[in-house]
Design an enzyme around this catalytic site. Structure first.
Site, PDB file in Angstrom:
ATOM      1  N   THR A 121     -71.927  32.465   6.214  1.00 16.19           N
ATOM      2  CA  THR A 121     -73.045  31.523   6.154  1.00 16.19           C
ATOM      3  C   THR A 121     -74.334  32.325   6.061  1.00 16.19           C
ATOM      4  O   THR A 121     -74.381  33.487   6.474  1.00 16.19           O
ATOM      5  CB  THR A 121     -73.085  30.607   7.396  1.00 16.19           C
ATOM      6  OG1 THR A 121     -73.204  31.402   8.573  1.00 16.19           O
ATOM      7  CG2 THR A 121     -71.846  29.735   7.474  1.00 16.19           C
ATOM      8  N   GLU A 154     -77.901  33.917   6.920  1.00 15.21           N
ATOM      9  CA  GLU A 154     -78.328  34.504   8.197  1.00 15.21           C
ATOM     10  C   GLU A 154     -79.501  33.745   8.806  1.00 15.21           C
ATOM     11  O   GLU A 154     -80.463  33.404   8.118  1.00 15.21           O
ATOM     12  CB  GLU A 154     -78.720  35.972   8.013  1.00 15.21           C
ATOM     13  CG  GLU A 154     -77.569  36.866   7.587  1.00 15.21           C
ATOM     14  CD  GLU A 154     -76.432  36.895   8.570  1.00 15.21           C
ATOM     15  OE1 GLU A 154     -76.677  36.977   9.806  1.00 15.21           O
ATOM     16  OE2 GLU A 154     -75.263  36.822   8.128  1.00 15.21           O
ATOM     17  N   ARG A 175     -65.147  41.327  17.769  1.00 14.54           N
ATOM     18  CA  ARG A 175     -65.146  39.869  17.695  1.00 14.54           C
ATOM     19  C   ARG A 175     -63.741  39.433  17.287  1.00 14.54           C
ATOM     20  O   ARG A 175     -63.085  40.086  16.471  1.00 14.54           O
ATOM     21  CB  ARG A 175     -66.137  39.372  16.645  1.00 14.54           C
ATOM     22  CG  ARG A 175     -67.579  39.717  16.948  1.00 14.54           C
ATOM     23  CD  ARG A 175     -68.491  39.254  15.845  1.00 14.54           C
ATOM     24  NE  ARG A 175     -68.173  39.922  14.583  1.00 14.54           N
ATOM     25  CZ  ARG A 175     -68.885  39.811  13.468  1.00 14.54           C
ATOM     26  NH1 ARG A 175     -69.956  39.055  13.449  1.00 14.54           N
ATOM     27  NH2 ARG A 175     -68.537  40.448  12.377  1.00 14.54           N
ATOM     28  N   ARG A 189     -65.543  35.231  15.127  1.00 16.48           N
ATOM     29  CA  ARG A 189     -66.078  35.246  13.761  1.00 16.48           C
ATOM     30  C   ARG A 189     -65.126  34.469  12.872  1.00 16.48           C
ATOM     31  O   ARG A 189     -63.928  34.705  12.875  1.00 16.48           O
ATOM     32  CB  ARG A 189     -66.212  36.699  13.286  1.00 16.48           C
ATOM     33  CG  ARG A 189     -66.686  36.874  11.843  1.00 16.48           C
ATOM     34  CD  ARG A 189     -68.125  36.426  11.688  1.00 16.48           C
ATOM     35  NE  ARG A 189     -68.706  36.828  10.438  1.00 16.48           N
ATOM     36  CZ  ARG A 189     -68.539  36.195   9.285  1.00 16.48           C
ATOM     37  NH1 ARG A 189     -67.769  35.128   9.203  1.00 16.48           N
ATOM     38  NH2 ARG A 189     -69.134  36.621   8.194  1.00 16.48           N
TER      39      ARG A 189
END
Length: 193
Positions: free
Chosen positions: A93, A95, A138, A87
């Site tokens: 940004t 979706e 992540r 990530r």
């Protein structure tokens, strides 16, 4: 038959029985060592251990290979021989629509720009900040296509906004805020409307 005291212990075992042989002075020494390790152990914030026991140094760039694109601010890279989700730090940004949902404005453009930049890079690097992973396991990173920070590029082009600023993972927040200010002034991408 068990004594009244032993009936309260699971399986008839007394807790800490193995420490009984140490006696009080020995137990104090063991507890003292444990406290020293806890308070003065490896508190170096620049070195963090991942779940797979690899050592990752903050602020050091690691070369990765592209596995697959997810969206504008998340990419799957091959790292230490395995595919992991990465990530992008401090940016967001729009979706991508999933399961028949419509994508948000500029979501497709952000993904296409990431694909273009990463697919054409000779080398891709990731740089970790102070905290290595998020709640979704992540990796949290700044991504570089050769010598270009992709996080900053997306913000500068108006395809991402500066979001999710969580100290101590905020090393490049000033650079990203400056890029966002420029995108707003130039009315690029998300700021064009």
């Amino acid at each position: 038959m068990k004594s009244n005291n032993e009936q309260f212990y699971k399986n008839g075992r007394r807790p800490f029985r193995k420490y009984q042989r140490l006696g009080l002075p020995g137990l104090i020494v063991v507890l003292g060592i444990m406290l020293l390790v806890y308070f003065f152990g490896d508190n170096n914030e620049e070195v963090v251990h991942t779940n797979d026991r690899n050592v990752i140094n903050s602020f050091e760039k690691y070369e990765v290979e592209l596995d697959r694109h997810t969206d504008g601010d998340t990419t799957q890279f091959l790292f230490n021989g395995e595919s992991h989700s990465f990530r992008y730090l401090i940016i967001n940004t729009p979706e991508i629509g999933r399961n028949g949902e419509k994508s948000e404005p500029y979501a497709e453009e952000a993904l296409e720009r990431v694909e273009e930049v990463l697919d054409n890079a000779e080398h891709i690097y990731v740089e970790f900040d102070n905290e290595i992973t998020d709640n979704y396991d992540r990796f949290l990173v700044y991504v570089y296509a050769d010598d270009v920070m992709v996080n900053e590029l997306l913000v500068r082009e108006g395809l991402a906004t500066v979001r999710y600023i969580h100290p101590p993972n905020d090393t490049y927040v000033d650079i990203l805020k400056k890029a966002e200010k420029e995108a707003k002034v130039e009315k690029r991408g998300l700021w064009s409307e």
